[in-house]
Design a protein around this motif. Structure first.
Motif, PDB file in Angstrom:
ATOM      1  N   MET A   1       0.828  -1.200   0.000  1.00  0.00           N
ATOM      2  CA  MET A   1       0.000   0.000   0.000  1.00  0.00           C
ATOM      3  C   MET A   1       0.861   1.248   0.000  1.00  0.00           C
ATOM      4  O   MET A   1       0.614   2.204  -0.701  1.00  0.00           O
ATOM      5  CB  MET A   1      -0.886  -0.019   1.269  1.00  0.00           C
ATOM      6  N   GLU A   2       1.926   1.171   0.790  1.00  0.00           N
ATOM      7  CA  GLU A   2       2.735   2.362   0.984  1.00  0.00           C
ATOM      8  C   GLU A   2       3.446   2.763  -0.315  1.00  0.00           C
ATOM      9  O   GLU A   2       3.664   3.933  -0.572  1.00  0.00           O
ATOM     10  CB  GLU A   2       3.690   2.052   2.133  1.00  0.00           C
ATOM     11  N   LYS A   3       3.764   1.781  -1.154  1.00  0.00           N
ATOM     12  CA  LYS A   3       4.367   2.088  -2.447  1.00  0.00           C
ATOM     13  C   LYS A   3       3.376   2.841  -3.329  1.00  0.00           C
ATOM     14  O   LYS A   3       3.727   3.736  -4.080  1.00  0.00           O
ATOM     15  CB  LYS A   3       4.773   0.798  -3.189  1.00  0.00           C
ATOM     16  N   HIS A   4       2.122   2.437  -3.194  1.00  0.00           N
ATOM     17  CA  HIS A   4       1.071   3.053  -3.987  1.00  0.00           C
ATOM     18  C   HIS A   4       0.922   4.515  -3.604  1.00  0.00           C
ATOM     19  O   HIS A   4       0.663   5.377  -4.423  1.00  0.00           O
ATOM     20  CB  HIS A   4      -0.246   2.315  -3.736  1.00  0.00           C
ATOM     21  N   HIS A   5       1.128   4.759  -2.326  1.00  0.00           N
ATOM     22  CA  HIS A   5       1.081   6.091  -1.764  1.00  0.00           C
ATOM     23  C   HIS A   5       2.175   6.950  -2.408  1.00  0.00           C
ATOM     24  O   HIS A   5       1.949   8.103  -2.746  1.00  0.00           O
ATOM     25  CB  HIS A   5       1.299   5.953  -0.262  1.00  0.00           C
ATOM     26  N   HIS A   6       3.354   6.367  -2.583  1.00  0.00           N
ATOM     27  CA  HIS A   6       4.448   7.056  -3.271  1.00  0.00           C
ATOM     28  C   HIS A   6       3.992   7.491  -4.646  1.00  0.00           C
ATOM     29  O   HIS A   6       4.267   8.582  -5.088  1.00  0.00           O
ATOM     30  CB  HIS A   6       5.619   6.097  -3.548  1.00  0.00           C
ATOM     31  N   GLU A   7       3.346   6.568  -5.321  1.00  0.00           N
ATOM     32  CA  GLU A   7       2.942   6.824  -6.698  1.00  0.00           C
ATOM     33  C   GLU A   7       2.072   8.054  -6.794  1.00  0.00           C
ATOM     34  O   GLU A   7       2.278   8.906  -7.635  1.00  0.00           O
ATOM     35  CB  GLU A   7       2.125   5.644  -7.224  1.00  0.00           C
ATOM     36  N   LYS A   8       1.071   8.127  -5.915  1.00  0.00           N
ATOM     37  CA  LYS A   8       0.149   9.256  -5.942  1.00  0.00           C
ATOM     38  C   LYS A   8       0.872  10.565  -5.708  1.00  0.00           C
ATOM     39  O   LYS A   8       0.706  11.528  -6.444  1.00  0.00           O
ATOM     40  CB  LYS A   8      -0.911   9.081  -4.845  1.00  0.00           C
ATOM     41  N   LYS A   9       1.708  10.586  -4.686  1.00  0.00           N
ATOM     42  CA  LYS A   9       2.449  11.806  -4.367  1.00  0.00           C
ATOM     43  C   LYS A   9       3.356  12.201  -5.511  1.00  0.00           C
ATOM     44  O   LYS A   9       3.446  13.359  -5.882  1.00  0.00           O
ATOM     45  CB  LYS A   9       3.306  11.589  -3.117  1.00  0.00           C
ATOM     46  N   THR A  10       4.042  11.193  -6.041  1.00  0.00           N
ATOM     47  CA  THR A  10       4.976  11.474  -7.120  1.00  0.00           C
ATOM     48  C   THR A  10       4.235  12.063  -8.313  1.00  0.00           C
ATOM     49  O   THR A  10       4.688  13.020  -8.932  1.00  0.00           O
ATOM     50  CB  THR A  10       5.718  10.186  -7.548  1.00  0.00           C
ATOM     51  N   LEU A  11       3.063  11.501  -8.604  1.00  0.00           N
ATOM     52  CA  LEU A  11       2.284  11.993  -9.728  1.00  0.00           C
ATOM     53  C   LEU A  11       1.880  13.447  -9.515  1.00  0.00           C
ATOM     54  O   LEU A  11       1.971  14.272 -10.433  1.00  0.00           O
ATOM     55  CB  LEU A  11       1.037  11.129  -9.939  1.00  0.00           C
ATOM     56  N   TRP A  12       1.481  13.787  -8.312  1.00  0.00           N
ATOM     57  CA  TRP A  12       1.112  15.170  -8.005  1.00  0.00           C
ATOM     58  C   TRP A  12       2.273  16.111  -8.243  1.00  0.00           C
ATOM     59  O   TRP A  12       2.131  17.174  -8.822  1.00  0.00           O
ATOM     60  CB  TRP A  12       0.660  15.292  -6.545  1.00  0.00           C
ATOM     61  N   VAL A  13       3.438  15.690  -7.785  1.00  0.00           N
ATOM     62  CA  VAL A  13       4.618  16.520  -7.971  1.00  0.00           C
ATOM     63  C   VAL A  13       4.905  16.709  -9.456  1.00  0.00           C
ATOM     64  O   VAL A  13       5.220  17.802  -9.911  1.00  0.00           O
ATOM     65  CB  VAL A  13       5.831  15.908  -7.236  1.00  0.00           C
ATOM     66  N   VAL A  14       4.751  15.623 -10.218  1.00  0.00           N
ATOM     67  CA  VAL A  14       4.987  15.714 -11.662  1.00  0.00           C
ATOM     68  C   VAL A  14       4.049  16.743 -12.294  1.00  0.00           C
ATOM     69  O   VAL A  14       4.467  17.605 -13.067  1.00  0.00           O
ATOM     70  CB  VAL A  14       4.799  14.340 -12.352  1.00  0.00           C
ATOM     71  N   LEU A  15       2.763  16.659 -11.952  1.00  0.00           N
ATOM     72  CA  LEU A  15       1.786  17.563 -12.543  1.00  0.00           C
ATOM     73  C   LEU A  15       2.050  19.014 -12.155  1.00  0.00           C
ATOM     74  O   LEU A  15       2.047  19.910 -13.000  1.00  0.00           O
ATOM     75  CB  LEU A  15       0.365  17.151 -12.128  1.00  0.00           C
ATOM     76  N   LEU A  16       2.289  19.225 -10.861  1.00  0.00           N
ATOM     77  CA  LEU A  16       2.585  20.567 -10.359  1.00  0.00           C
ATOM     78  C   LEU A  16       3.784  21.161 -11.081  1.00  0.00           C
ATOM     79  O   LEU A  16       3.752  22.289 -11.562  1.00  0.00           O
ATOM     80  CB  LEU A  16       2.962  20.472  -8.886  1.00  0.00           C
ATOM     81  N   THR A  17       4.841  20.358 -11.147  1.00  0.00           N
ATOM     82  CA  THR A  17       6.084  20.818 -11.742  1.00  0.00           C
ATOM     83  C   THR A  17       5.928  21.061 -13.233  1.00  0.00           C
ATOM     84  O   THR A  17       6.462  22.025 -13.773  1.00  0.00           O
ATOM     85  CB  THR A  17       7.214  19.788 -11.496  1.00  0.00           C
ATOM     86  N   ALA A  18       5.172  20.203 -13.891  1.00  0.00           N
ATOM     87  CA  ALA A  18       4.994  20.329 -15.337  1.00  0.00           C
ATOM     88  C   ALA A  18       4.348  21.669 -15.692  1.00  0.00           C
ATOM     89  O   ALA A  18       4.802  22.376 -16.598  1.00  0.00           O
ATOM     90  CB  ALA A  18       4.147  19.181 -15.870  1.00  0.00           C
ATOM     91  N   VAL A  19       3.311  22.021 -14.958  1.00  0.00           N
ATOM     92  CA  VAL A  19       2.618  23.279 -15.222  1.00  0.00           C
ATOM     93  C   VAL A  19       3.560  24.458 -15.001  1.00  0.00           C
ATOM     94  O   VAL A  19       3.672  25.360 -15.841  1.00  0.00           O
ATOM     95  CB  VAL A  19       1.376  23.409 -14.308  1.00  0.00           C
ATOM     96  N   THR A  20       4.255  24.432 -13.875  1.00  0.00           N
ATOM     97  CA  THR A  20       5.174  25.524 -13.551  1.00  0.00           C
ATOM     98  C   THR A  20       6.265  25.643 -14.586  1.00  0.00           C
ATOM     99  O   THR A  20       6.640  26.741 -14.993  1.00  0.00           O
ATOM    100  CB  THR A  20       5.833  25.276 -12.178  1.00  0.00           C
ATOM    101  N   MET A  21       6.775  24.499 -15.035  1.00  0.00           N
ATOM    102  CA  MET A  21       7.845  24.497 -16.007  1.00  0.00           C
ATOM    103  C   MET A  21       7.425  25.178 -17.309  1.00  0.00           C
ATOM    104  O   MET A  21       8.145  26.017 -17.852  1.00  0.00           O
ATOM    105  CB  MET A  21       8.245  23.052 -16.290  1.00  0.00           C
ATOM    106  N   VAL A  22       6.229  24.850 -17.781  1.00  0.00           N
ATOM    107  CA  VAL A  22       5.736  25.456 -19.017  1.00  0.00           C
ATOM    108  C   VAL A  22       5.676  26.967 -18.853  1.00  0.00           C
ATOM    109  O   VAL A  22       6.119  27.726 -19.720  1.00  0.00           O
ATOM    110  CB  VAL A  22       4.344  24.878 -19.380  1.00  0.00           C
ATOM    111  N   VAL A  23       5.158  27.408 -17.708  1.00  0.00           N
ATOM    112  CA  VAL A  23       5.070  28.837 -17.434  1.00  0.00           C
ATOM    113  C   VAL A  23       6.465  29.468 -17.424  1.00  0.00           C
ATOM    114  O   VAL A  23       6.691  30.503 -18.048  1.00  0.00           O
ATOM    115  CB  VAL A  23       4.365  29.082 -16.073  1.00  0.00           C
ATOM    116  N   GLU A  24       7.407  28.822 -16.749  1.00  0.00           N
ATOM    117  CA  GLU A  24       8.760  29.384 -16.649  1.00  0.00           C
ATOM    118  C   GLU A  24       9.455  29.463 -17.994  1.00  0.00           C
ATOM    119  O   GLU A  24      10.138  30.434 -18.288  1.00  0.00           O
ATOM    120  CB  GLU A  24       9.620  28.565 -15.689  1.00  0.00           C
ATOM    121  N   ILE A  25       9.276  28.424 -18.812  1.00  0.00           N
ATOM    122  CA  ILE A  25       9.929  28.440 -20.123  1.00  0.00           C
ATOM    123  C   ILE A  25       9.327  29.526 -21.015  1.00  0.00           C
ATOM    124  O   ILE A  25      10.037  30.309 -21.632  1.00  0.00           O
ATOM    125  CB  ILE A  25       9.873  27.047 -20.790  1.00  0.00           C
ATOM    126  N   ILE A  26       7.989  29.605 -21.020  1.00  0.00           N
ATOM    127  CA  ILE A  26       7.320  30.619 -21.833  1.00  0.00           C
ATOM    128  C   ILE A  26       7.760  32.019 -21.396  1.00  0.00           C
ATOM    129  O   ILE A  26       8.156  32.851 -22.211  1.00  0.00           O
ATOM    130  CB  ILE A  26       5.783  30.487 -21.746  1.00  0.00           C
TER     131      ILE A  26
END
Length: 215
Positions: A1-26
């Motif tokens: 279960m705890e590994k699955h928990h990692h997955e969710k958190k990691t995915l959130w970080v990916v999404l958050l970072t992806a949006v910010t990155m696009v903004v920063e590059i633009i």
């Protein structure tokens, strides 16, 4: 279960970072700020890297569930870390070359916007670091890689903010370029470390786990 928990958190970080990155590059392109662009590209490499670690989690979970996979799932995580390191290295070199060209051809920078975006980037990084920090296990190259990426990101955001503010204050666009170069040096240092660590783990070299604590 705890590994699955990692997955969710990691995915959130990916999404958050992806949006910010696009903004920063633009905005890096719009405002002509090399440091901001460096920060954005740096983030981009992390989106790839953290995205890779997220995929690695999913793969490991699927494979260990299927039971047919007899290999070592840890290897997948190390491979993901290794690929991240390699990408970071390439990005850093690209920024370096760009920044050096910029020294010879300085451009006008729209400071206020660039600084604002860099600050937003910094907050996103700090938030991501907190999200990932609780999962900080030494046994896991993957979460460690993702965590290091985010910390390295926060550092480049900070460098960009300081560089841009100084450049604006004294009207020296050159500082922005220097900030970008410093950022890429930092990225190179991180990526080489990551390549060494994950490479050692991939090759089952002794000592691949001992020197985890150094930065």
């Amino acid at each position: 279960m705890e590994k699955h928990h990692h997955e969710k958190k990691t995915l959130w970080v990916v999404l958050l970072t992806a949006v910010t990155m696009v903004v920063e590059i633009i905005y890096g392109i719009i405002t002509n700020s090399m440091a901001l662009l460096a920060d954005g590209i740096h983030m981009g490499s992390h989106v790839l890297a953290i995205g890779l670690s997220w995929l690695a989690y999913v793969l490991v979970r699927r494979l260990s569930a299927s039971g047919t996979f007899k290999g070592e799932s840890k290897k997948i995580l190390s491979l993901s870390g290794y690929s991240s390191g390699l990408m970071l290295l390439i990005f850093a070199l690209v920024i370096m070359v760009e920044a050096i060209e910029r020294i010879f051809h300085p451009t006008d920078i729209v400071y206020k916007e660039a600084i604002l975006v860099a600050i937003i980037g910094l907050f996103v990084n700090i938030a991501s670091a907190f999200l990932l920090h609780h999962d900080h296990e030494h046994s896991d190259h993957n979460i460690r890689a993702a965590y290091l990426h985010v910390i390295a990101d926060a550092l480049t955001s900070l460098t960009a903010i300081i560089g841009l503010t100084a450049a604006m204050k004294w009207d020296i666009p050159f500082i922005d370029t220097v900030a970008a170069i410093i950022s890429s040096l930092v990225i190179i240092k991180w990526s080489v470390g990551l390549l060494k660590d994950s490479g050692a783990a991939l090759l089952d070299l002794p000592g691949s786990h001992e020197h985890h604590h150094h930065h």
